[in-house]
Design a protein around this motif. Structure first.
Motif, PDB file in Angstrom:
ATOM      1  N   ASP A 121       0.832  -1.195   0.000  1.00 23.84           N
ATOM      2  CA  ASP A 121       0.000   0.000   0.000  1.00 23.84           C
ATOM      3  C   ASP A 121       0.873   1.254   0.000  1.00 23.84           C
ATOM      4  OD1 ASP A 121       0.883   0.447   2.661  1.00 23.84           O
ATOM      5  OD2 ASP A 121      -0.843  -0.620   3.492  1.00 23.84           O
ATOM      6  N   ASP A 122       0.214   2.393  -0.210  1.00 26.30           N
ATOM      7  CA  ASP A 122       0.944   3.647  -0.349  1.00 26.30           C
ATOM      8  C   ASP A 122       1.722   4.002   0.919  1.00 26.30           C
ATOM      9  OD1 ASP A 122      -0.231   3.689  -2.794  1.00 26.30           O
ATOM     10  OD2 ASP A 122      -1.273   5.599  -2.540  1.00 26.30           O
ATOM     11  N   GLN A 173       5.704   4.827   0.945  1.00 25.32           N
ATOM     12  CA  GLN A 173       6.259   6.073   1.466  1.00 25.32           C
ATOM     13  C   GLN A 173       7.210   5.817   2.621  1.00 25.32           C
ATOM     14  OE1 GLN A 173       5.748   9.589   0.351  1.00 25.32           O
ATOM     15  NE2 GLN A 173       7.672   9.271   1.451  1.00 25.32           N
ATOM     16  N   ARG A 181       6.361   4.036 -10.047  1.00 31.63           N
ATOM     17  CA  ARG A 181       5.945   5.093  -9.135  1.00 31.63           C
ATOM     18  C   ARG A 181       7.187   5.630  -8.438  1.00 31.63           C
ATOM     19  NH1 ARG A 181       0.861   3.167  -5.596  1.00 31.63           N
ATOM     20  NH2 ARG A 181       0.843   5.411  -5.109  1.00 31.63           N
ATOM     21  N   GLU A 240       4.907  11.426  -2.814  1.00 32.19           N
ATOM     22  CA  GLU A 240       4.936  10.798  -4.132  1.00 32.19           C
ATOM     23  C   GLU A 240       5.048  11.867  -5.205  1.00 32.19           C
ATOM     24  OE1 GLU A 240       2.587   7.474  -6.864  1.00 32.19           O
ATOM     25  OE2 GLU A 240       1.569   8.338  -5.105  1.00 32.19           O
TER      26      GLU A 240
END
Length: 216
Positions: free
Chosen positions: A35-36, A40, A70, A77
């Motif tokens: 997941d993001d 990160q 990405r 991001e």
């Protein structure tokens, strides 16, 4: 359940010498779903200018390999990053992950292309990116930018309207290389980053010098 290993490499772009150039982390996610928040957190842990994450969208041994890419800085991001895309392309070609000499990347900024070009000393990589429009700053406070850059001679300044980066042309390549900016003031500047550049000195072997200072 056993944890899946995520492979990564640190690649120095724009150089053929270790610990020089512009570093980027390249993480090969494969079919591992993250997941993001995890993406990160890992980029923050590496704390390098950019971390690129790669996920194959088709069989990467096919004639038309395509990857999702990405980019994450230590704090956020990004929609597009050139040097980390170059690093990711190098990683893919160097590791033999594709048979094709052309790679497609699906990104937040659209489809990007990387091409492997053979050379006597190995290979080079050509990147095909969309043109980013710029806006002239007729009313830009040049003296304020000069102050942020510790009194540097500002020849010209424009703004990349896609990311709000400010591109500043200085008087010489030496000034770009020797600049010691006020980092606290750079963090207060508008936009995503301040990019300084100038023509490289004669005999340097380069066309121009460039440095990037992120504001966030």
């Amino acid at each position: 359940m056993a944890k899946k290993v995520v492979k990564y490499a640190v690649v120095d772009a724009f150089t053929d010498t270790a610990f020089k150039g512009n570093p980027a982390v390249v993480c090969w996610l494969g079919d591992t779903m993250k997941d993001d928040k995890w993406l990160q957190s890992v980029a923050t842990e590496f704390n390098l200018p950019m971390t690129a994450y790669l996920t194959p969208l088709v069989d990467h041994h096919s004639e038309n390999p395509r990857f999702q890419i990405r980019w994450f800085s230590p704090v956020s991001e990004f929609a597009l990053c050139g040097h980390a895309t170059l690093a990711a392309s190098h990683y893919i070609f160097q590791a033999g992950l594709v048979k094709s000499k052309t790679i497609e990347f699906s990104s937040l900024y659209g489809i990007l292309f990387a091409k492997k070009v053979s050379a006597n000393d190995g290979f080079y990589i050509e990147l095909d990116f969309p043109v980013v429009p710029v806006l002239d700053f007729n009313d830009l406070d040049v003296s304020a930018i000069s102050e942020i850059l510790n009194g540097a001679t500002v020849v010209d300044a424009v703004k990349k309207n896609a990311f709000e980066d400010i591109i500043v042309v200085l008087g010489s390549g030496e000034e770009v290389a020797d600049l010691e900016p006020w980092f606290d003031k750079i963090k207060e500047a508008p936009g995503r980053a301040i990019i300084i550049t100038a023509r490289a000195p004669n005999g340097s072997g380069f066309d121009f010098y460039s440095r990037v200072f992120q504001t966030r």
